[in-house]
Design a protein around this motif. Structure first.
Motif, PDB file in Angstrom:
ATOM      1  N   ARG A 163      47.653   6.710 124.243  1.00 21.61           N
ATOM      2  CA  ARG A 163      47.352   7.835 125.121  1.00 21.61           C
ATOM      3  C   ARG A 163      48.226   9.020 124.748  1.00 21.61           C
ATOM      4  O   ARG A 163      49.461   8.940 124.775  1.00 21.61           O
ATOM      5  N   ASP A 188      38.521   8.757 125.959  1.00 19.74           N
ATOM      6  CA  ASP A 188      38.607   9.373 127.289  1.00 19.74           C
ATOM      7  C   ASP A 188      39.503  10.597 127.199  1.00 19.74           C
ATOM      8  O   ASP A 188      40.404  10.660 126.356  1.00 19.74           O
ATOM      9  N   SER A 189      39.234  11.573 128.043  1.00 16.54           N
ATOM     10  CA  SER A 189      40.053  12.787 128.052  1.00 16.54           C
ATOM     11  C   SER A 189      39.893  13.501 129.379  1.00 16.54           C
ATOM     12  O   SER A 189      38.821  13.468 129.997  1.00 16.54           O
ATOM     13  N   ALA A 190      40.973  14.137 129.830  1.00 12.24           N
ATOM     14  CA  ALA A 190      40.968  14.895 131.078  1.00 12.24           C
ATOM     15  C   ALA A 190      41.886  16.099 130.914  1.00 12.24           C
ATOM     16  O   ALA A 190      42.852  16.060 130.148  1.00 12.24           O
ATOM     17  N   GLU A 246      36.578  14.172 133.366  1.00  9.90           N
ATOM     18  CA  GLU A 246      36.028  13.287 132.342  1.00  9.90           C
ATOM     19  C   GLU A 246      35.532  14.098 131.148  1.00  9.90           C
ATOM     20  O   GLU A 246      35.008  15.211 131.310  1.00  9.90           O
ATOM     21  N   ASP A 247      35.684  13.516 129.966  1.00 13.44           N
ATOM     22  CA  ASP A 247      35.195  14.130 128.715  1.00 13.44           C
ATOM     23  C   ASP A 247      35.623  15.590 128.583  1.00 13.44           C
ATOM     24  O   ASP A 247      34.845  16.452 128.142  1.00 13.44           O
TER      25      ASP A 247
END
Length: 256
Positions: A163, A188-190, A246-247
């Protein structure tokens, strides 16, 4: 696990506490050499041995383990040949002789005869000199050499998932970063905002050194801060304002 080859005889390894937890270990277990760390050190010894071209028949591998304030573990591995062993023992012998000269009974009696402030000053001078001498015993071989050179860094994952957290001064920098890394296997990314700065949390799923290098290179180039599996990312998740849940990377890349 970040591995930095300082020179031909010394390697520095940094392992985040979160990485250790992912494989069922704790920093304390690694520092104390607990029984369940056997496979971890076997992997580390193999990687370090390859980095240093270590020959177990004629050389000795020495390791020092230190726990950092953030819970991460830093390990120095030093390869020592017979010449290195001779130099180290000569250094220890010379330091021991110096300590004996500093602590003669005559010198101790001289300190005892002093009074008031002078007694404390004289004792502190002796303690400082002895401490400096002892510290020279533990100087890492080749330290002057690698301080003047360019260390070579590699990233060796303990698990395939890592991460990353990047800090950006403004949204345009986050967009440029997203455009560059959008083809990497980020699962995943935020995006968060805290005190006027933007933070992207992105999970990279890959054990390939080339892909990990590309992710880290882009983070260093386009962001003000890059961390891997760090406790700071948990703080951002809990206390920062979530902008894109999200995304985030995909959405930002589409905007650029």
């Amino acid at each position: 696990m970040i591995i930095v080859k300082m020179n031909e005889t010394t390697v520095e390894c940094s392992i985040a506490a979160s990485e250790l937890h992912e494989i069922g270990l704790t920093p304390e277990a690694v520092i104390n050499g607990a029984e369940n760390t056997t496979s971890f050190f076997a992997q580390l010894n193999k990687e370090v041995g390859q980095q240093l071209d270590y020959d177990p028949e004629t050389e000795v591998m020495m390791m020092s383990k230190n726990m950092m304030m953030d819970g991460s573990v830093r390990i120095f591995a030093v390869k020592m040949s017979n010449d290195d062993i001779q130099k180290a023992t000569d250094r220890i012998r010379g330091a021991a002789e110096t300590v004996l000269r500093l602590l003669t009974q005559e010198r101790v009696d001289e300190i005892k005869r002093k009074t008031g402030k002078d007694k404390g000053v004289a004792l502190n001078e002796v303690i400082t000199n002895v401490t400096d001498t002892i510290n020279r015993i533990y100087g890492r071989p080749g330290e002057d050499e690698f301080l003047s050179g360019e260390p070579a860094a590699t990233y060796q994952p303990l698990t395939e998932y890592a991460r990353y957290m990047m800090e950006f001064e403004d949204l345009s920098e986050a967009k440029r970063f997203s455009k560059v890394v959008q083809r990497l296997p980020i699962v995943d990314s935020a995006l968060y905002k805290h005190k006027g700065r933007f933070y992207m949390l992105a999970g990279l799923m890959s054990g390939e050194e080339g892909i990990i290098y590309e992710m880290r290179r882009a983070g260093v180039e386009y962001s003000q801060l890059l961390t891997v599996n760090s406790p700071e990312s948990l703080f951002i998740e809990e206390h920062a304002e979530c902008i894109i849940a999200e995304d985030a990377l995909i959405h930002l890349a589409d905007l650029s």
